[in-house]
Design an enzyme around this catalytic site. Structure first.
Site, PDB file in Angstrom:
ATOM      1  N   TYR A 162      -5.812   6.312  17.520  1.00  0.00           N
ATOM      2  CA  TYR A 162      -5.980   6.676  15.889  1.00  0.00           C
ATOM      3  C   TYR A 162      -6.337   7.690  15.461  1.00  0.00           C
ATOM      4  O   TYR A 162      -5.580   8.391  14.526  1.00  0.00           O
ATOM      5  CB  TYR A 162      -6.578   5.134  14.933  1.00  0.00           C
ATOM      6  CG  TYR A 162      -5.841   5.569  14.615  1.00  0.00           C
ATOM      7  CD1 TYR A 162      -5.089   4.707  13.280  1.00  0.00           C
ATOM      8  CD2 TYR A 162      -7.496   5.265  12.460  1.00  0.00           C
ATOM      9  CE1 TYR A 162      -4.446   4.450  11.978  1.00  0.00           C
ATOM     10  CE2 TYR A 162      -6.428   5.095  11.382  1.00  0.00           C
ATOM     11  CZ  TYR A 162      -4.675   4.724  11.102  1.00  0.00           C
ATOM     12  OH  TYR A 162      -5.044   4.008  10.038  1.00  0.00           O
TER      13      TYR A 162
ATOM     14  N   CYS B 210      -4.740   4.468   1.688  1.00  0.00           N
ATOM     15  CA  CYS B 210      -4.489   4.004   3.825  1.00  0.00           C
ATOM     16  C   CYS B 210      -5.878   5.799   4.041  1.00  0.00           C
ATOM     17  O   CYS B 210      -6.507   5.933   4.522  1.00  0.00           O
ATOM     18  CB  CYS B 210      -3.252   3.817   4.179  1.00  0.00           C
ATOM     19  SG  CYS B 210      -3.391   2.266   3.334  1.00  0.00           S
ATOM     20  N   HIS B 211      -4.718   6.661   3.477  1.00  0.00           N
ATOM     21  CA  HIS B 211      -5.464   8.093   4.674  1.00  0.00           C
ATOM     22  C   HIS B 211      -5.202   9.268   3.223  1.00  0.00           C
ATOM     23  O   HIS B 211      -4.936  10.980   3.564  1.00  0.00           O
ATOM     24  CB  HIS B 211      -4.320   8.048   5.673  1.00  0.00           C
ATOM     25  CG  HIS B 211      -4.109   6.833   5.879  1.00  0.00           C
ATOM     26  ND1 HIS B 211      -2.869   6.415   6.646  1.00  0.00           N
ATOM     27  CD2 HIS B 211      -4.858   7.449   7.058  1.00  0.00           C
ATOM     28  CE1 HIS B 211      -3.329   5.708   7.303  1.00  0.00           C
ATOM     29  NE2 HIS B 211      -4.484   6.160   7.678  1.00  0.00           N
ATOM     30  N   GLY B 212      -5.124   8.942   1.858  1.00  0.00           N
ATOM     31  CA  GLY B 212      -5.405   9.789   1.305  1.00  0.00           C
ATOM     32  C   GLY B 212      -4.205  10.838   0.771  1.00  0.00           C
ATOM     33  O   GLY B 212      -4.354  12.310  -0.014  1.00  0.00           O
TER      34      GLY B 212
END
Lengths: 138, 689
Positions: B295, A102-104
């Protein structure tokens, strides 16, 4: 709005048989709706996890504190990224551990955060060895 | 809401009511006699558009809730059955889903308008803060609504967003448990989100009443930013504002209808056509386009707590705007510096939205940090500073003078260019589909009979495709959302009811238990669904080397690929929606005997040019001559692939022909209605100018 009685009852401890997991392999079991990774680590993975300078880690914790003594080859962690709750993929990333798509965030072979936005290591669920080849999670 | 009315009913029945409950007088003074500044431009019609959108969302939502089942096991299926089986369910669902996007689009225009013309300044501070509260409630409602279809993006979006609260010190974990009602996102979460998603729109409606009340006490702001002084400065709400709003609303409906009837999936994510699976995270979790700027702010800050704080601060800072910008001049029309910085701020927001949809790596992270700084700097540094150093141009003495002077004509082209840019940018972020592997080959774009505004399915292709599915694909893949009677539905493969019944009877369907308590098999009936080849996912997985063959009912909508900039902007105008069919068709033909040099495949995998990662567990399914067609079509792989893809597109979108046909009728009506409103408006306003 807290969990109801049936949800809590369904969250009772579970037994997992470790015999089918070959060295270098891992399985994913669900406990309380959370994926738990049980990894049978290779010698190389254990060595890598222990060689690191602990104080250099973002969330310093020695590998010994994350496994049960005498069962060093077994790593049991909750497979939920401590950043925003995605499920990291095992055997990926640069540290022979877990990689969160998802965000590494990248975790090492001890489930410790090494790189990326996650603030903490993968949590170790409460568990104990019932016998040498069986654990109870919960 | 603006003091006692001079409304005097003549009808005795109305008189009787009015003496006891002066509701007609209230309506009259609020929406008929209410004086509005006569220089309002079209940006002011978005208030009416928003009221309409709220009404439409509540109306469609209430009907949808009658057919929806909020249970983790069946929520996904119940949404599909709304779209497939409920009368005009596809229309309700498209209106509600696209309506959410339109609602946010309109609210962003409304907010930027307030920002530009200084509508938050004295005496409208409370009006503005109520607006910020509505916006927050909208965000919560929109988020919870997105969870309800219980697709992959619903589930993982819910996981990521609820986990934001775990960053709160001390209470974080308890808050998250309260949101979940369990140990992870699951059935209790879905149930409470459904309940709240039903409740919050009515709370919004309540705050909207306060918002309108505050508006009618303070009076509307206007492009000149000077308060009305004499009667010459205002016109009565009805007919002047009413007719102008009607014209604005009908233009907006045209835009809205484009999405409902022709681009229903343009703003959505292909991953949400895959049922929620707590064991698999999608490669790239992206929120809906309207949350993307926030986001991006969340992700640009490397510390979790700081990131979450920054994200919420980015919204809450709006509430403090009346005290951050202390300039006396309201309208940016007369503020040369503020005007330029406003447009830079708009671009910063659009770019943040774009970054929110990109993977958080490399240049995107750095750009995200710079833009996050710009976002906050605009509110916290620039606006307070500007109000001290800027020399505004003189404002007109009155609104009447402003109308007569006709100022600001020169600025319009520049403004409209930037607006066009902003819209393009918003769509930019919106159309981002699931990211596939970087070396991914883009499937070639095919010509499909069902593409475009007048597209229809090729009946022959549907019938041949059904044959290919039945003889080849059905060995491993289910088609569990299609019932046999659907084969005789209008807009489908064109079989008669008798043919569909005969087709069904060739299948063995498990039924029971009978009086002895045993399950038994019987011939299929038209009401039965296509039986799946495996009893459950685990069996499917075990029989296919660890990879479960996906159900094909929605496959052409659940697969996609990036179109890239600027193609997806053109896609909006050309109504390009065929990523899924292109991909499926390409995949079926993309098998190669030997992988290219240097590529090693895992055991039991096959090389496919178009499959993400190239190693697919499915062996080459189609070979020349495998299926024979009665109509003499060539028995070749390209023909099979094309036919089965057409059939699967119908399976995913069975009401497409009806949708496009109704769309045309709606467009003809709306265009005529809009024209009528335009000329009526001109006629009504002729006297006022």
């Amino acid at each position: 709005m807290n969990p109801d009685a049936s949800t809590i009852a369904a969250g009772a401890p579970i037994d997992v048989d470790l015999t089918p997991i070959a060295e270098g392999q891992d399985i994913k079991v669900f406990w309380r709706g959370k994926p738990i990774y049980i990894s049978h680590r290779t010698k190389k993975q254990i060595d890598e996890a222990r060689k690191v300078n602990v104080s250099s880690l973002p969330d310093p914790q020695p590998d010994q504190a994350r496994v049960k003594e005498g069962h060093d080859q077994w790593l049991v962690v909750i497979g939920i990224c401590t950043h925003l709750g995605c499920i990291p993929i095992a055997h990926e990333g640069n540290y022979d551990g877990f990689f969160c798509p998802c965000h590494g965030s990248q975790y090492d072979s001890s489930g410790r955060i090494r790189q990326g936005p996650a603030p903490a290591n993968l949590a170790v669920p409460p568990y104990q060895f019932v016998s040498d080849s069986k654990i109870q999670i919960g | 809401m603006s003091g006692p009315s001079d409304y005097q009913p003549t009808n005795p029945a109305l008189k009787w009511i009015e003496r006891r409950l002066p509701i007609m007088g209230l309506m009259h003074s609020s929406f008929v006699a209410y004086p509005t500044p006569r220089n309002l431009n079209y940006w002011w019609t978005f208030g009416a558009i928003l009221s309409l959108m709220l009404g439409l969302q509540i109306l469609t939502g209430v009907v949808l809730a009658m057919h929806y089942t909020p249970s983790a096991d069946v929520a996904f299926r119940s949404v599909e059955s709304i779209v497939r089986d409920v009368n005009y369910g596809w229309l309700l669902r498209n209106m509600h889903a696209a309506g959410a996007s339109m609602f946010f689009f309109a609210v962003y225009v409304h907010m930027f308008r307030g920002l530009y013309y200084g509508s938050y300044k004295e005496p409208r501070e409370i009006l503005w803060i109520l607006g910020v509260i509505i916006y927050l409630l909208m965000m919560a409602t929109g988020f919870m609504g997105y969870v309800l279809p219980w697709g992959q993006m619903s589930f993982w979006g819910a996981t990521v967003i609820t986990n934001l609260f775990s960053a709160v010190p001390y209470f974080g974990e308890s808050i998250v448990t309260l949101l979940w009602g369990g140990y992870a996102v699951g059935n209790p979460t879905l149930n409470r989100f459904f309940s709240l998603h039903y409740l919050l729109p009515f709370v919004i409606a309540g705050v909207v009443v306060l918002h309108v009340w505050a508006l009618h006490v303070a009076g509307q702001n206007n492009p000149a930013g000077v308060e009305p002084k004499t009667e010459k400065d205002t016109v009565p709400f009805t007919p002047y504002a009413t007719i102008k709003d009607m014209f604005g609303v009908s233009c907006f409906m045209l835009f809205f209808a484009w999405f409902i009837f022709y681009m229903p999936n343009y703003l959505g994510d292909a991953d949400n056509f895959i049922p929620a699976n707590p064991g698999v995270t999608p490669a790239h979790i992206v929120p809906e386009w309207y949350y993307l700027p926030f986001y991006a702010i969340l992700r640009s800050i490397p510390n979790k707590l700081a990131g979450v704080t920054a994200m919420f601060a980015a919204i809450l800072v709006l509430a403090f705007l009346p005290w951050l910008d202390t300039a006396r001049t309201k309208s940016s029309k007369y503020r040369p510096l503020a005007k330029q910085f406003f447009w830079i701020f708009v671009i910063v927001c659009v770019l943040l939205g774009y970054l929110g949809a990109q993977p958080p790596e490399g240049i995107y992270v750095i750009a995200g940090r710079i833009l996050t700084f710009c976002y906050f700097a605009y509110f916290l540094i620039l606006l307070p500073l500007l109000s001290r150093i800027e020399k505004p141009r003189p404002v007109p003495n009155s609104i009447a003078e402003d109308v007569l002077a006709k100022t600001g004509g020169g600025g319009a082209p520049m403004v409209s260019t930037v607006i066009a840019l902003a819209i393009a940018g918003a769509l930019f972020g919106a159309s981002v589909q699931n990211a596939m592997a970087e070396e991914q080959q883009v499937p070639p774009s095919q010509k499909w009979s069902f593409a475009g505004p007048f597209g229809t399915y090729d009946r022959g292709a549907l019938q041949r495709g059904l044959k290919v599915y039945k003889e080849v694909c059905s060995a491993c893949h289910g088609l569990s959302y299609i019932a046999f009677h659907n084969l005789a539905d209008p807009g489908g493969p064109g079989y008669t009811t008798a043919q569909a019944r005969a087709f069904a009877s060739e299948y063995k369907i498990k039924d029971g238990p009978n009086d002895q308590g045993e399950m038994f098999e019987r011939p299929g009936r038209p009401a039965d669904y296509f039986p799946s080849p495996f009893p459950n996912e685990q069996a499917a997985r075990a029989a296919n080397g660890g990879a479960a063959p996906p159900d094909l009912s929605l496959i052409t909508k659940a697969r996609s690929y990036e179109r890239g900039f600027p193609r997806f902007v053109f896609d909006f105008f050309t109504q390009f929606q065929e990523q899924g069919p292109n991909y499926v068709d390409a995949l079926l033909q993309g098998f190669e005997e030997k992988p290219p040099a240097g590529v090693t495949l895992p055991a039991g995998s096959f090389y496919n040019k178009y499959f993400p990662g190239h190693a697919i567990k499915m062996p080459k399914p189609l070979n020349d001559g495998q299926v024979t067609f009665d109509d003499g079509s060539p028995a070749t792989v390209p023909q099979y692939a094309r036919d089965v893809t057409t059939f699967l597109m119908w399976a995913a979108e069975p009401h497409m022909e009806e949708r496009k046909r109704l769309g045309l009728q709606v467009f003809v009506f709306l265009i005529l209605f809009t024209g009528l409103m335009y000329f009526t408006k001109k006629k009504v306003w002729a006297a006022a100018h």
